[in-house]
Structure formats: structure tokens, C-alpha cells
Design an enzyme around this catalytic site. Structure first.
Site, mmCIF file in Angstrom:
data_model
loop_
_atom_site.group_PDB
_atom_site.id
_atom_site.type_symbol
_atom_site.label_atom_id
_atom_site.label_comp_id
_atom_site.label_asym_id
_atom_site.label_seq_id
_atom_site.Cartn_x
_atom_site.Cartn_y
_atom_site.Cartn_z
ATOM 1 N N TYR A 165 74.791 8.573 42.852
ATOM 2 C CA TYR A 165 74.915 8.240 44.271
ATOM 3 C C TYR A 165 76.352 8.393 44.760
ATOM 4 C CZ TYR A 165 74.961 5.444 48.553
ATOM 5 O OH TYR A 165 75.139 5.019 49.847
ATOM 6 N N SER A 225 79.796 7.120 51.899
ATOM 7 C CA SER A 225 79.707 5.745 51.394
ATOM 8 C C SER A 225 81.074 5.315 50.880
ATOM 9 C CB SER A 225 78.695 5.661 50.242
ATOM 10 O OG SER A 225 78.794 4.403 49.592
ATOM 11 N N LYS A 281 77.956 11.222 47.375
ATOM 12 C CA LYS A 281 78.617 10.879 48.645
ATOM 13 C C LYS A 281 80.047 11.432 48.675
ATOM 14 C CE LYS A 281 75.274 8.623 50.660
ATOM 15 N NZ LYS A 281 74.705 9.091 51.935
HETATM 16 N N1 LIG Z 1 73.548 -0.044 53.746
HETATM 17 C C1 LIG Z 1 74.709 0.141 53.154
HETATM 18 O O1 LIG Z 1 75.374 -0.805 52.718
HETATM 19 C C2 LIG Z 1 75.263 1.545 52.996
HETATM 20 C C3 LIG Z 1 76.549 1.652 52.441
HETATM 21 C C4 LIG Z 1 77.097 2.915 52.279
HETATM 22 C C5 LIG Z 1 76.390 4.040 52.673
HETATM 23 N N2 LIG Z 1 75.145 3.897 53.220
HETATM 24 C C6 LIG Z 1 74.460 5.143 53.616
HETATM 25 O O2 LIG Z 1 73.991 5.026 54.939
HETATM 26 C C7 LIG Z 1 72.788 5.780 55.088
HETATM 27 C C8 LIG Z 1 71.696 4.897 55.665
HETATM 28 O O3 LIG Z 1 71.482 3.816 54.763
HETATM 29 P P1 LIG Z 1 70.636 2.519 55.125
HETATM 30 O O4 LIG Z 1 71.285 1.396 54.411
HETATM 31 O O5 LIG Z 1 70.377 2.441 56.572
HETATM 32 O O6 LIG Z 1 69.303 2.853 54.318
HETATM 33 P P2 LIG Z 1 67.745 2.819 54.718
HETATM 34 O O7 LIG Z 1 67.029 2.963 53.423
HETATM 35 O O8 LIG Z 1 67.444 1.664 55.595
HETATM 36 O O9 LIG Z 1 67.582 4.148 55.580
HETATM 37 C C9 LIG Z 1 67.533 5.425 54.988
HETATM 38 C C10 LIG Z 1 66.439 6.210 55.670
HETATM 39 O O10 LIG Z 1 66.432 7.536 55.134
HETATM 40 C C11 LIG Z 1 65.097 7.937 54.999
HETATM 41 N N3 LIG Z 1 64.998 9.017 54.011
HETATM 42 C C12 LIG Z 1 65.120 8.918 52.663
HETATM 43 N N4 LIG Z 1 64.928 10.115 52.098
HETATM 44 C C13 LIG Z 1 64.687 10.993 53.111
HETATM 45 C C14 LIG Z 1 64.406 12.374 53.157
HETATM 46 N N5 LIG Z 1 64.312 13.114 52.033
HETATM 47 N N6 LIG Z 1 64.207 12.963 54.366
HETATM 48 C C15 LIG Z 1 64.268 12.236 55.502
HETATM 49 N N7 LIG Z 1 64.514 10.912 55.516
HETATM 50 C C16 LIG Z 1 64.726 10.300 54.320
HETATM 51 C C17 LIG Z 1 64.356 6.689 54.558
HETATM 52 O O11 LIG Z 1 62.957 6.792 54.771
HETATM 53 C C18 LIG Z 1 65.029 5.636 55.433
HETATM 54 O O12 LIG Z 1 64.351 5.462 56.648
HETATM 55 C C19 LIG Z 1 72.453 6.344 53.714
HETATM 56 O O13 LIG Z 1 72.908 7.681 53.605
HETATM 57 C C20 LIG Z 1 73.235 5.443 52.788
HETATM 58 O O14 LIG Z 1 73.563 6.086 51.578
HETATM 59 C C21 LIG Z 1 74.561 2.688 53.379
#
Ligand SMILES: NC(=O)c1ccc[n+]([C@@H]2O[C@H](COP(=O)([O-])OP(=O)(O)OC[C@H]3O[C@@H](n4cnc5c(N)ncnc54)[C@H](O)[C@@H]3O)[C@@H](O)[C@H]2O)c1
Length: 249
Positions: free
Chosen positions: A152, A139, A156
Site C-alpha cells: 500500500y 497517503s 502511494k
Molecule cells: N482514510 C484514511 O485515513 C486515508 C489515509 C490516507 C490515504 N487514504 C486514501 O484515500 C482514498 C479514499 O480512502 P477512504 O478512506 O475514503 O476509503 P473508502 O474505502 O471509504 O473509499 C474507497 C472507495 O474506493 C472504491 N474502490 C475500491 N476499489 C475500486 C476500484 N477498483 N474501482 C473503483 N472504485 C474502487 C471503494 O468501493 C470505495 O467506495 C484511498 O485512495 C485511500 O488510500 C485514506
């Protein structure tokens, strides 16, 4: 990449779903792993409807037994897994003094221990093949620090260091390990849930991003696809920022 099998965690929604669909379009068979089976099944159905190959498997990445069962099911269906996208993650916004031991442990359990477990269980396939690609989702909050996100953003940061460590350890075995620290990516479950909690209005955020827009899941999936190519075997241990130019790598 038609003879390759990929496993994408957290592929029921958002960035993971976009990565799973993109890798399937690149020709890989894809194991769609998530705790949410119905939504994971929807991802697999969409891939199969486009002519790709995917199965959905329910597992928490933090549970070694569930991970082992999921990996052996995908391996049985599609053969050895040589591409792994550790994308699943959870977040939270809490003032530092209010963070409890339980909250800290819950976030580390999924984001750090889950990535450790999944990588350890899948790795023997890559070692046997003498080839592998691992992409970890970190992240931008780990690069800049982020107020109200101590568990968080620090979890990361651990993913970035784990990436560098595994790249050093696995490079001699033909396996690359990189991480993508997404900037602000909208249209995911996580970002939509946190939209109201942004400390500044989204319009202001957009004006601070050189390309003047927030990210979309496909922006991340495109970088993920590139990191999984045969041709990117000389790229490892890297942090590939996908953030519209907001943060220098
Ligand atoms: N969206 C953003 O702006 C952003 C920014 C930086 C980092 N990220 C990272 O990108 C990744 C995806 O994020 P996103 O925004 O698509 O989120 P999201 O919530 O849409 O997707 C995350 C998925 O992970 C699944 N999940 C959660 N815990 C789990 C577990 N224990 N086992 C298996 N699956 C599990 C959830 O059910 C969900 O489907 C994450 O690691 C997040 O930290 C996202």
C-alpha cells in the site's frame, strides 16, 4: 466552476464522496464512479437533492473497458471532463514476509494501474480544452513509510512520483496535477475497517497530531476543491499534506 465537469473515483464513500459533494457545491457536474453502484448512486442522489448535478456509474478503475464506458457515459451526460480526482484505492495490513505476489499485484492493480488507466482515458478532454485539474489521492504512509503496509505505502509513493511526472509533462498544456496524502482520516469505510489494527490507540494518535484531532473526509475535500480552482493554476506537481500538522511536506 459552473461550466466544468468533474469525475471522482471511489466516490461511493469516505473521502471520494466528500470530494464529489464539495465539487458539486463548487458548481461542477460530477460523475460518481465506483465499483459499488448502490452506494455511488446514494452519493449522486444526495448531490442532486442539494440542487447539484451528478450521475453514478459503476466501473473498476483497473479495467480499461469499464473505465472507457464510464467516461463516455459521463461525457455524454455532462460534456468534456476537465477535472479528475483519482481517489479510489485499497489497502491492507500484512507483515512484509507474508505478502504474496497476488496481494502485491491486487493493490498495485487498483492504486497504480487504475490511476494510470483513468488518467489516460480522461486526458484527451483536458488536452482539447487546453485546461485541466488532476488531483491524486496518495497517503501520508508514503511520506513516512508505514509498518505492515509495504504494498500500500509503496503504491502511494508511486502516485506521488506519477503526480510529479505528469505535472512536468502536462504543464505546457494547461493541466495541473497535484496529490493529497491524507493523514489519519476517520469516518470512511477504509479507516473504520482498519481502526482495530492501529498499532497504537487512537487517543495516542490524536495526542501526536498538532491540531489534536484525526481528520474528517471534508478536510481532504476542502483541499481538493482548492486544487481544482481556476486560481490555483500555478500550483502543480505538489504534495499538499492534509494531516493536522503531523508530517511536514
Ligand atoms: N482514510 C484514511 O485515513 C486515508 C489515509 C490516507 C490515504 N487514504 C486514501 O484515500 C482514498 C479514499 O480512502 P477512504 O478512506 O475514503 O476509503 P473508502 O474505502 O471509504 O473509499 C474507497 C472507495 O474506493 C472504491 N474502490 C475500491 N476499489 C475500486 C476500484 N477498483 N474501482 C473503483 N472504485 C474502487 C471503494 O468501493 C470505495 O467506495 C484511498 O485512495 C485511500 O488510500 C485514506
Amino acid at each position: 466552476m459552473t461550466n466544468k465537469t468533474a469525475l471522482v473515483t471511489g466516490a461511493a464513500s469516505g473521502i471520494g464522496k466528500a470530494c464529489a459533494k464539495r465539487l458539486a457545491r463548487d458548481g461542477m457536474a460530477v460523475g460518481v464512479v465506483d465499483i459499488l453502484l448502490d452506494d455511488a448512486q446514494r452519493t449522486a442522489d444526495e448531490i442532486n437533492a442539494e440542487g447539484g448535478r451528478a450521475i453514478a456509474v459503476q466501473a473498476s478503475i483497473a479495467d480499461r473497458g469499464q473505465v472507457a464506458a464510464a467516461v463516455s457515459r459521463i461525457r455524454k451526460e455532462f460534456g468534456p471532463i476537465t477535472v479528475l480526482v483519482n481517489n479510489a484505492g485499497i489497502t491492507d495490513t500484512t507483515p512484509f514476509l507474508d505478502v504474496t505476489d497476488e496481494l502485491w499485484e491486487r493493490i498495485y492493480e487498483v492504486n497504480v494501474k487504475g490511476t494510470f488507466i483513468m488518467t489516460q482515458v480522461v486526458l484527451p478532454d483536458m488536452i482539447a480544452a487546453g485546461w485541466g485539474r488532476i488531483v491524486n489521492m496518495s497517503s501520508s504512509s508514503a511520506q513516512t513509510g508505514s509498518a505492515l503496509m509495504a504494498p500500500y505505502s509503496s503504491s502511494k509513493g508511486a502516485i506521488i512520483t506519477l503526480t510529479r511526472t505528469l505535472a512536468a509533462e502536462l504543464g505546457p498544456l494547461g493541466i495541473t496535477v497535484n496529490n493529497i496524502p491524507p493523514g489519519v482520516v476517520m469516518n470512511t469505510v477504509m479507516s473504520e475497517a482498519n481502526k482495530e489494527k492501529f498499532p497504537i490507540p487512537l487517543e495516542t494518535v490524536r495526542s501526536m497530531i498538532p491540531v489534536r484531532r484525526t481528520g474528517e473526509p471534508d478536510d481532504i475535500a476542502n483541499a481538493c476543491s482548492w486544487l481544482c480552482l481556476e486560481a490555483t493554476g500555478y500550483v502543480t506537481g505538489q504534495t499538499i499534506g492534509v494531516n493536522g500538522g503531523r508530517i511536514p511536506s
